[in-house]
Design a protein around this motif. Structure first.
Motif, PDB file in Angstrom:
ATOM      1  N   LEU A 112      40.983  28.239  31.343  1.00 49.98           N
ATOM      2  CA  LEU A 112      42.105  29.561  30.567  1.00 49.98           C
ATOM      3  C   LEU A 112      41.570  30.203  29.251  1.00 49.98           C
ATOM      4  N   LYS A 164      40.812  31.061  35.460  1.00 50.07           N
ATOM      5  CA  LYS A 164      41.065  31.558  36.324  1.00 50.07           C
ATOM      6  C   LYS A 164      42.816  31.299  36.249  1.00 50.07           C
ATOM      7  N   ILE A 166      45.170  30.785  40.013  1.00 44.93           N
ATOM      8  CA  ILE A 166      45.781  30.751  41.019  1.00 44.93           C
ATOM      9  C   ILE A 166      46.712  30.173  41.414  1.00 44.93           C
ATOM     10  N   ASP A 171      44.358  33.971  43.561  1.00 41.33           N
ATOM     11  CA  ASP A 171      42.809  34.243  41.916  1.00 41.33           C
ATOM     12  C   ASP A 171      44.180  36.056  41.639  1.00 41.33           C
ATOM     13  N   CYS A 173      44.216  37.660  38.844  1.00 42.33           N
ATOM     14  CA  CYS A 173      43.618  38.637  38.708  1.00 42.33           C
ATOM     15  C   CYS A 173      42.223  40.061  39.860  1.00 42.33           C
ATOM     16  N   THR A 174      42.813  39.149  40.910  1.00 39.67           N
ATOM     17  CA  THR A 174      42.457  40.690  41.546  1.00 39.67           C
ATOM     18  C   THR A 174      43.005  41.490  42.463  1.00 39.67           C
TER      19      THR A 174
END
Length: 349
Positions: A112, A164, A166, A171, A173-174
């Motif tokens: 990160l 990422k 998770i 994830d 960010c999705t």
């Protein structure tokens, strides 16, 4: 604001009048010293009569230019705000998480990296850690090491530049921001209350019944205080909760998190601004009601993280150490140095 504005206007008026007087006096002396063949006496009088109005014209011109400049600041701000990049989508219909996500609270942070703007240095420089569901993690480090930035990255207040996060195989960010942030619980160092009622503060989205709210208030030991009010759950809360004590405000923030039943809880030194008795109450509630939750606690005081499962030591944006507190103290480590430094300060006091 009015005092400073009037003071600046008086300062401007005095100096513009002074400049005008100097110009008129200098022009008069110049015209008097000139021979009559260059300047006739009647022209001198006419020139001075026009020159006397110079002060007012000069003051009006300067005042108008300053007023336009001040008013244009609001236009500049609007232009600046319109160019600020917006946050991610509030909800992404193609990437909706499960209704009970997160189920375990497993967290994997992979390389990160975070910076606040594209042209600024990295604040987090590649953190890679793995947190198992139900673990209690303490995050320590010196001022400016990146502890708060790590929490902001989980809530995507600051988007990761690389890497990422998770959580239970998803994830973050999705996901849409609402779907992400609504699944986390957070207890800040300073309790956040809004003007309204007890009901609107503990259940702002009106998702829970009165029975559930009373159960949450009972667990955070605020039921008697709220029940003693004539309005009960509709008892008023002024802005910032000033009509409630600091301890009650923090307990109300705790009740808000308990009502959500979040599987992942973030704590930013939640007991730093309360007395020792309220601190003991909050710690007891957290141990009992959040035993199965993953807790990430930012610690500004070393004793807060001594009973955590593992401690993450962040230094200059890097994860320097990540182990059990007892293991870190037994060997030379940054955490051991922080513990020793805290002990020395306590002994001096």
């Amino acid at each position: 604001m009015d005092f400073h504005n009037n003071g600046a206007n008086e300062w401007l008026g005095f100096r513009s009048e002074l400049i005008g007087c100097f110009v008129v006096c200098f022009s008069t002396l110049l015209m008097v010293t000139l021979p009559s063949s260059f300047m006739k006496p009647e022209y001198v009088g006419l020139t001075l009569s026009y020159g006397l109005s110079l002060n007012q014209v000069l003051l009006f011109a300067i005042w108008s230019s300053c007023l336009i400049e001040n008013k244009m600041v609001s236009v500049e701000r609007i232009k600046q705000f319109t160019n600020i990049p917006s946050e991610a989508e509030w909800r992404i219909t193609d990437c909706l998480p499960d209704a009970n996500w997160p189920t375990k609270g497993d967290i994997d942070v992979i390389d990160l990296k975070v910076r606040y703007r594209h042209n600024t240095p990295l604040v987090l420089k590649g953190i890679t850690i793995s947190i198992h569901g139900g673990e209690k993690i303490g995050v320590v480090g010196r001022t400016g090491s990146g502890k708060s930035t790590l929490i902001q990255a989980f809530f995507r207040i600051v988007e990761p530049s690389e890497g990422k996060i998770i959580i239970d195989g998803v994830d973050i960010c999705t996901l849409g921001l609402h779907d992400l942030r609504s699944r986390f619980g957070i207890i800040p160092q300073e309790p956040v209350l809004f003007e309204g009622t007890i009901r609107s503060n503990i259940d702002p989205l009106e998702q829970y019944s009165d029975d559930e709210i009373w159960q949450a208030l009972d667990r955070c030991q605020l039921k008697d205080a709220v029940a003693s009010k004539p309005e009960k759950l509709d008892a008023s809360v002024v802005d910032n909760g000033e009509n409630w004590s600091v301890g009650q405000r923090q307990l109300l923030s705790l009740g808000r998190v308990m009502l959500k039943r979040s599987k992942i809880l973030f704590m930013d030194e939640a007991t730093a601004s309360v007395d020792s008795q309220t601190d003991a109450v909050i710690q007891k509630i957290i141990r009992e009601d959040f035993a199965a939750c993953t807790i990430i606690s930012i610690a500004h005081r070393i004793p807060t993280v001594m009973d955590c499962d593992r401690v993450l030591v962040i230094d200059a944006g890097l994860a320097k150490e990540f182990d059990r507190p007892a293991n870190l103290i037994e060997r030379p480590s940054l955490f051991g140095a922080l513990v020793q430094e805290y002990a020395n300060r306590s002994s001096d006091v």
